[in-house]
Each structure stands twice: as structure tokens, then as C-alpha cells.
Motif scaffolding. Structure first.
Motif, short mmCIF file in Angstrom:
data_model
loop_
_atom_site.label_atom_id
_atom_site.label_comp_id
_atom_site.label_asym_id
_atom_site.label_seq_id
_atom_site.Cartn_x
_atom_site.Cartn_y
_atom_site.Cartn_z
N UNK A 64 0.84 -1.21 0.00
CA UNK A 64 0.00 0.00 0.00
C UNK A 64 0.87 1.26 0.00
N UNK A 65 1.92 1.27 0.83
CA UNK A 65 2.82 2.43 0.88
C UNK A 65 3.46 2.69 -0.48
N UNK A 66 3.98 1.63 -1.09
CA UNK A 66 4.66 1.78 -2.38
C UNK A 66 3.68 2.17 -3.48
N UNK A 67 2.51 1.49 -3.52
CA UNK A 67 1.52 1.76 -4.55
C UNK A 67 1.01 3.19 -4.51
N UNK A 79 6.13 5.99 -12.33
CA UNK A 79 5.10 4.94 -12.28
C UNK A 79 5.52 3.76 -13.15
N UNK A 80 6.00 4.05 -14.37
CA UNK A 80 6.40 2.99 -15.29
C UNK A 80 7.62 2.24 -14.76
N UNK A 85 9.98 -2.49 -12.14
CA UNK A 85 10.97 -3.00 -11.19
C UNK A 85 10.33 -3.89 -10.14
N UNK A 86 9.20 -3.45 -9.58
CA UNK A 86 8.50 -4.22 -8.56
C UNK A 86 8.01 -5.55 -9.13
N UNK A 181 -2.02 -5.22 -2.81
CA UNK A 181 -1.86 -4.02 -2.00
C UNK A 181 -1.44 -2.82 -2.86
N UNK A 182 -0.65 -3.06 -3.91
CA UNK A 182 -0.31 -1.99 -4.84
C UNK A 182 -1.57 -1.39 -5.46
N UNK A 183 -2.49 -2.28 -5.84
CA UNK A 183 -3.74 -1.82 -6.43
C UNK A 183 -4.55 -0.97 -5.47
#
Length: 508
Positions: A64-67, A79-80, A85-86, A181-183
Motif C-alpha cells: 500500500x505504501x509503495x503503490x 510509475x512505469x 521494477x517491482x 496491495x499496490x492496487x
């Protein structure tokens, strides 16, 4: 922790009981293999409990933090680059992919893993841009799967099943918590009505990349994929030898999980230093969660790899070679119904679905739909092995129906359905269901590459249909209630309770 382990015990116990019943009746296995299976079940239960606790404490918050961080910047290069990388790092660390790579002949393990990781990285970029640009998921999926089936027409048949399997195993216990969580983090910066719906769908799109990657590899390597080499099953003399085998395998999974987690930890550490700057107390909490995740996944992988693979191979072979060969189909359905509940990523998905939908989609409804889907998929997979049928007869109509359903089903259910397909096919599928299919295929004299491979893709496909069927039922029940209200059969304000599964209306 005790609650998590108890929850996992409820998931693993039915599978263990079913296997024990089979072992003592129609499908006997060597005593050493049986002891290894029981020990594996214990390690699996404890390991999955620790892992799910670690995911709650660490992996989900980090995602969540990274997203939210990379999307708040609104800088397209960040963003790209960040998404690629992730996606690449986390896929290389996925244990399920390691299991598949070890079983696929003709392609070097490193080549297969890197190709799949690049596919996930590219499609995670697409998934994140979809959230920001508010592109409808069903349209994007239609384009992606059209490309898959066009490319499949020229891909060697020996690569088709492996390609679809790769799409399933890539989204496993390491990938799913982080990507989902990214979403959530990316959707959190939007304030529009459809933001919650768009928080799902990342897993669905990330499953497309590996399929295309393996198909392209198939075109490069050609039709000759090599011969499948079956896994050598240890021959145990006594129970102490079983334990020693587990102990000898433990360091391997310590190293594997350590290598898997280290890129994520390094990435987050750099992100913390240069951008996030969380307080020390929060960092300590996340570090403890990493410990839970690490040791939980080590115990889980040791249990399933050392105890479940051999049992799965023996059971599949015994049932397929039995006088009543048809027993393979109902037994596989029963195993499929219960085995999905033991997948670590299923618990992550279910929890997030309940939270995002505010309980409108219940955990029970999700798990039941997934269980039914996987039960059907394993029955179809066994029919395919026994009848020597091409995977095309199942994958093509299955995905066609799933894509048609996206035009009628509520968007949130479509997103969850396509995420569920990848989630249902995790380490339990790779280390028990796949060996089960390989054992059955070997017993009937089939081609393992074209017949046994593909079972993961079948597991990943049927939840697309069952979850969307749940969505259509949900939509129908809502419309029925609306009609009752409009007909004044239910006076305004007289409904005092309306259950989340929309089956019961309580009256004043």
C-alpha cells in the motif's frame, strides 16, 4: 498467531483426512511417504499461519505504501519504472515459479524465470496505468486474451500447457499480497465512485504476461521441448530417515525464501530512506512481520515439497491404475474443493475482498465459489488425461465464456474473478495437484508435457466462471429486491436487516 494457525488447521485438516482415507483404502502408499505427508501437513499448517500473519503485518502495508507513493507523484516515468521494477523483482522471488521451472524440460530454469518476470513487469505497468486512466478492465482483458489465442495458433503444442500454467503459478503467496496491495494504494488516491472496483484486476493482468512470455519462448526454442524427467521419490527405511530428509531440505528453503524476500526488503529500505520516512516504531513492526513471513514460508515450502509432492504422485498413479479408474474424477473433485482453502494467497484475497466491498461479498461466498471452481477444474483435468484430449477443448471455450460474462457481470465481480484465477493456483496446486496429475498421466501412459501440464491453468480458469456467476446472482437478487420495493410490497423504511449474501430479508 494462534487464531491464524487455527484458521489454517481448519483448511488443511480436510485435505489430510481425505488423503489418509484414500491411503488406507483404494490408493495405498508406502509407509515412509505417508509419514512424510503427515509431517508435511503439520509444517504446512504452522507455516501458513505464520505466513498469513506476516502478510497482514508487513507485506500488505508495504504494498500500500509503495503503490500510493509512486502514483501520488503523478510522474509517468516513476510509475512505469517503479511498476516494472517491482513486478520483475517480486516474480523472480516467487516460490511457485521455481517449482514449475524445475519441472519444465527443454528450457533452462533461469531463462524461463527471467522471461516470466519480464512479462509480469510489463503487464504490471499496464495494470497501474489502467487504474490511473480509469480504463475498463473487461475491455483490456478482451484485447489481452485475443492476443494470447492468436499467438497460441502458431505456438508449438508442447508449450501451450506450460504457458497457461505459468500464468497461474506466477501469482502465488509472495506476489499476490504485494500486487493486490499496490492496487489498493494506487486506487486510494482517486476519489471517484469506481476507485474501489479498480483496486482489483492487477493480479488478472499480471497473469497474462507469463502466458505470452512462454509462448514467445516456444517460438524461439521450437517444438522439441525435450523429455520430461520425473522427480525421484525418496525411499524411506524408517521414520527417523523421514525426519532427516526434512532436516536436510530445510536449509534449501531457508536460502530460497531468503533470496526471495531480500529484493523486496532492499527495495522498501531504499524507498523508506529516500521517500517514505516512516517512524522507527512502524519500521520495527514491519521488521517483525518480515520475520513471520520468512519463517512461515520456509515451513510451508518444506512441508509441501518434502511431504506433499510424493504423496500426490503416488495417489494419482494408484487411482489412475485402479480397476475402477473412474474414481480418479470424483476423488479429484473432492480434493479440489478442499485444497483451494489451503492456498495462502486465497486467505489474502478473501480478506481484502471483504474489506474493499464492506462485507457485500462475504468470505463464505468467496471461498465456496472458489472451491466449486477448483473442484470442476480438477475433474475436467482428469477427464483430459484419461481421454487424451487437447487442452484447447477446455481452455478455448472456458475463456470465451469468461470473457462474454464480463459484459453482463458487475465490474467488481469481474475484477475479483480474474484475480481469483491466479490466486487459486498457488503452491498447493504446484506441489500436490500437479504431481497428482503427473502420477495419473504416467500410470495411463500419457504424454506428461501435453497432458499433465495444464492442470494449473485449468485451476486458474474455472474460478473466472464461478465468481462471475456469483456476481450475476448477486445482481439478480438486487434487482428482485428493487422490484419489490417499487411494487410497494416492502414499505419504505420497513426493512430492518438485509444479509450480506442477499438471501434473507428480515421484516419489522
Amino acid at each position: 498467531m494462534l487464531e491464524k494457525i487455527k484458521e489454517c488447521l481448519n483448511s488443511v485438516a480436510p485435505i489430510t483426512l481425505i488423503v489418509l482415507i484414500l491411503c488406507f483404502s483404494v490408493a495405498p502408499v508406502p509407509n515412509g511417504v505417508l509419514v512424510a505427508f503427515i509431517l508435511g501437513a503439520v509444517l504446512l499448517t504452522v507455516g501458513m499461519g505464520l505466513f498469513t500473519l506476516g502478510v497482514d503485518v508487513t507485506m500488505t502495508p508495504i504494498g500500500v505504501y509503495v503503490g500510493s507513493g509512486i502514483t501520488k507523484s503523478r510522474k509517468l516515468p516513476l510509475i512505469i519504472g517503479g511498476s516494472f521494477l517491482i513486478g520483475t523483482i517480486i516474480t523472480i522471488s516467487e516460490p511457485d515459479l521455481q517449482v514449475l521451472a524445475n519441472q519444465v524440460p527443454g528450457i533452462p530454469n533461469f531463462t524461463l524465470i527471467i522471461a516470466v518476470a519480464l512479462g509480469v513487469g510489463i503487464f504490471l505497468i499496464l495494470a497501474m496505468l489502467r487504474i490511473l486512466l480509469q480504463i475498463k478492465l473487461n475491455r483490456l482483458l478482451l484485447v489481452c486474451y485475443a492476443a494470447i489465442f492468436i499467438l497460441a495458433l502458431i505456438t508449438p503444442e508442447s508449450f501451450l500447457a506450460v504457458a497457461f500454467d505459468a500464468g497461474g503459478v506466477t501469482t502465488g503467496p509472495m506476489t499476490v499480497p504485494f500486487i493486490m496491495a499496490l492496487g489498493v494504494g494506487a486506487a486510494a488516491i482517486r476519489s471517484d465512485k469506481g476507485a474501489k472496483d479498480d483496486s482489483f484486476g492487477l493480479v488478472a493482468l499480471c497473469s497474462v504476461g507469463p502466458i505470452l512470455s512462454i509462448m514467445i519462448l516456444g517460438l524461439l526454442f521450437g517444438a522439441d521441448q525435450g523429455q520430461y524427467t520425473p522427480t525421484v521419490i525418496a525411499d524411506y527405511n524408517d521414520s527417523r530417515q523421514v525426519w532427516q530428509n526434512f532436516v536436510s531440505g530445510f536449509p534449501t528453503y531457508l536460502e530460497e525464501v531468503g533470496l526471495a524476500l531480500s529484493p523486496i526488503i532492499v527495495f522498501f529500505a531504499l524507498y523508506q530512506v529516500f521517500a517514505l520516512k516512516l517512524p522507527r516504531r512502524q519500521i520495527i513492526k514491519l521488521a517483525i512481520g518480515v520475520g513471520y513471513t520468512f519463517f512461515g514460508l520456509v515451513l510451508f515450502l518444506t512441508g509441501v515439497n518434502m511431504g506433499f509432492m510424493a504423496a500426490g504422485t503416488y495417489l494419482g498413479g494408484e487411482l489412475a491404475g485402479h480397476e475402477y479408474q473412474w474414481l480418479l474424477i470424483p476423488v479429484s473433485m473432492i480434493l479440489g474443493y478442499f485444497i483451494v482453502a489451503a492456498e495462502p494467497a486465497v486467505h489474502v484475497l478473501t480478506k481484502q475482498v471483504v474489506e474493499i466491498t464492506d462485507g457485500a461479498i462475504t468470505a463464505k461466498a468467496m471461498k465456496t465459489s472458489l472451491s466449486i471452481g477448483v473442484a470442476i477444474s480438477l475433474a475436467l483435468a482428469m477427464i483430459r488425461i484419461l481421454a487424451d484430449l487437447s487442452i484447447w477443448y477446455f481452455i478455448a471455450p472456458g475463456y470465451l465464456l469468461a470473457m462474454l460474462a464480463t459484459f453482463f457481470c458487475p465490474q467488481i465481480f469481474t475484477s475479483i474473478a480474474f484475480d481469483s484465477g491466479g490466486v487459486a493456483s498457488g503452491p498447493m496446486t504446484a506441489t500436490f495437484v500437479m504431481p497428482f496429475a503427473i502420477g495419473a498421466c504416467t500410470a495411463v501412459g500419457g504424454d506428461v508435457i501435453t497432458q499433465a501440464f495444464g492442470v494449473v491453468s485449468m485451476v486458474a480458469m474455472t474460478p473466472l466462471l464461478t465468481i462471475q456467476a456469483l456476481g450475476l446472482y448477486y445482481q439478480w437478487k438486487q434487482r428482485q429486491l428493487l422490484k419489490l420495493k417499487q411494487a410497494s410490497m416492502i414499505p419504505e423504511g420497513e426493512i430492518i436487516a438485509y444479509t450480506q449474501d442477499i438471501d434473507i430479508v428480515e421484516w419489522r
